[in-house]
Write a protein that holds these residues in place. Sequence first.
Motif, PDB file in Angstrom:
ATOM      1  N   LYS A   1      -8.285  10.690   8.164  1.00 24.42           N
ATOM      2  CA  LYS A   1      -9.505  10.454   7.383  1.00 24.42           C
ATOM      3  C   LYS A   1      -9.269   9.258   6.468  1.00 24.42           C
ATOM      4  N   ASN A   2     -10.230   8.358   6.396  1.00 22.27           N
ATOM      5  CA  ASN A   2     -10.098   7.100   5.648  1.00 22.27           C
ATOM      6  C   ASN A   2      -8.890   6.297   6.124  1.00 22.27           C
ATOM      7  N   GLY A   3      -8.600   6.399   7.408  1.00 24.73           N
ATOM      8  CA  GLY A   3      -7.434   5.730   7.983  1.00 24.73           C
ATOM      9  C   GLY A   3      -7.474   4.224   7.849  1.00 24.73           C
ATOM     10  N   LEU A   4      -8.659   3.640   7.920  1.00 20.46           N
ATOM     11  CA  LEU A   4      -8.763   2.189   7.798  1.00 20.46           C
ATOM     12  C   LEU A   4      -8.302   1.723   6.421  1.00 20.46           C
ATOM     13  N   VAL A   5      -8.728   2.433   5.405  1.00 18.05           N
ATOM     14  CA  VAL A   5      -8.359   2.066   4.034  1.00 18.05           C
ATOM     15  C   VAL A   5      -6.878   2.329   3.794  1.00 18.05           C
ATOM     16  N   LYS A   6      -6.406   3.507   4.180  1.00 22.63           N
ATOM     17  CA  LYS A   6      -4.978   3.826   4.024  1.00 22.63           C
ATOM     18  C   LYS A   6      -4.119   2.814   4.771  1.00 22.63           C
ATOM     19  N   GLY A   7      -4.499   2.554   6.010  1.00 23.74           N
ATOM     20  CA  GLY A   7      -3.748   1.611   6.826  1.00 23.74           C
ATOM     21  C   GLY A   7      -3.748   0.210   6.252  1.00 23.74           C
ATOM     22  N   TYR A   8      -4.897  -0.204   5.745  1.00 23.41           N
ATOM     23  CA  TYR A   8      -4.974  -1.541   5.148  1.00 23.41           C
ATOM     24  C   TYR A   8      -4.047  -1.649   3.942  1.00 23.41           C
ATOM     25  N   ILE A   9      -4.032  -0.625   3.108  1.00 20.42           N
ATOM     26  CA  ILE A   9      -3.168  -0.654   1.927  1.00 20.42           C
ATOM     27  C   ILE A   9      -1.697  -0.726   2.338  1.00 20.42           C
ATOM     28  N   VAL A  10      -1.294   0.086   3.309  1.00 22.90           N
ATOM     29  CA  VAL A  10       0.096   0.044   3.786  1.00 22.90           C
ATOM     30  C   VAL A  10       0.397  -1.321   4.401  1.00 22.90           C
ATOM     31  N   GLY A  11      -0.533  -1.859   5.168  1.00 24.89           N
ATOM     32  CA  GLY A  11      -0.341  -3.178   5.765  1.00 24.89           C
ATOM     33  C   GLY A  11      -0.185  -4.279   4.728  1.00 24.89           C
ATOM     34  N   VAL A  12      -1.001  -4.233   3.686  1.00 21.90           N
ATOM     35  CA  VAL A  12      -0.910  -5.244   2.624  1.00 21.90           C
ATOM     36  C   VAL A  12       0.404  -5.103   1.856  1.00 21.90           C
ATOM     37  N   LEU A  13       0.842  -3.877   1.642  1.00 19.54           N
ATOM     38  CA  LEU A  13       2.131  -3.687   0.972  1.00 19.54           C
ATOM     39  C   LEU A  13       3.279  -4.230   1.824  1.00 19.54           C
ATOM     40  N   GLY A  14       3.192  -4.037   3.136  1.00 18.42           N
ATOM     41  CA  GLY A  14       4.194  -4.618   4.032  1.00 18.42           C
ATOM     42  C   GLY A  14       4.144  -6.140   3.999  1.00 18.42           C
ATOM     43  N   ARG A  15       2.954  -6.672   4.000  1.00 13.40           N
ATOM     44  CA  ARG A  15       2.796  -8.127   3.901  1.00 13.40           C
ATOM     45  C   ARG A  15       3.343  -8.642   2.574  1.00 13.40           C
ATOM     46  N   TYR A  16       3.092  -7.899   1.507  1.00 12.16           N
ATOM     47  CA  TYR A  16       3.596  -8.273   0.182  1.00 12.16           C
ATOM     48  C   TYR A  16       5.124  -8.313   0.176  1.00 12.16           C
ATOM     49  N   PHE A  17       5.752  -7.326   0.812  1.00 12.10           N
ATOM     50  CA  PHE A  17       7.211  -7.307   0.873  1.00 12.10           C
ATOM     51  C   PHE A  17       7.746  -8.576   1.531  1.00 12.10           C
ATOM     52  N   PHE A  18       7.199  -8.933   2.685  1.00  6.06           N
ATOM     53  CA  PHE A  18       7.694 -10.117   3.391  1.00  6.06           C
ATOM     54  C   PHE A  18       7.332 -11.411   2.674  1.00  6.06           C
ATOM     55  N   ALA A  19       6.177 -11.451   2.043  1.00  3.72           N
ATOM     56  CA  ALA A  19       5.810 -12.635   1.263  1.00  3.72           C
ATOM     57  C   ALA A  19       6.738 -12.772   0.056  1.00  3.72           C
ATOM     58  N   PHE A  20       7.072 -11.645  -0.571  1.00  4.40           N
ATOM     59  CA  PHE A  20       8.033 -11.646  -1.679  1.00  4.40           C
ATOM     60  C   PHE A  20       9.387 -12.164  -1.200  1.00  4.40           C
ATOM     61  N   LEU A  21       9.848 -11.660  -0.073  1.00  2.00           N
ATOM     62  CA  LEU A  21      11.132 -12.090   0.484  1.00  2.00           C
ATOM     63  C   LEU A  21      11.128 -13.586   0.784  1.00  2.00           C
ATOM     64  N   SER A  22      10.069 -14.057   1.378  1.00  2.00           N
ATOM     65  CA  SER A  22       9.937 -15.485   1.671  1.00  2.00           C
ATOM     66  C   SER A  22       9.926 -16.308   0.393  1.00  2.00           C
ATOM     67  N   GLY A  23       9.235 -15.833  -0.616  1.00  2.00           N
ATOM     68  CA  GLY A  23       9.193 -16.538  -1.894  1.00  2.00           C
ATOM     69  C   GLY A  23      10.568 -16.641  -2.523  1.00  2.00           C
TER      70      GLY A  23
END
Length: 101
Positions: free
Chosen positions: A22-44
């Motif tokens: 339920k609300n999988g799109l929103v949950k998934g988007y948040i997890v995806g953005v957090l994963g993206r944030y981790f790699f963007a942080f690492l790259s930075g």
Amino acid sequence: MLVDYIFAFGALGLSGLFSKSKNGLVKGYIVGVLGRYFFAFLSGMIFFGAYAADYGMSAPVYSLVYNGIYLSVEAVLTLIILYLPPVKKVMGQLKTMATQR
């Protein structure tokens, strides 16, 4: 290039883990953005940490702040859009169509 683009944007694929909840799109988007944030942080840290001294910060703090600002704004705007009634309706129809195979 791998960390900043392939891994960071590939992390958005984590959103599929919540496709059946339920609300999988929103949950998934948040997890995806957090994963993206981790790699963007690492790259930075790896590639752009040299700019931190210009702002009187350490490389980790600079990367956290810089990437946190633009990714949090993007995430909030995207979540607002996802909660708009016409978008919710279309996303529901797409999910129904995808599961009817």
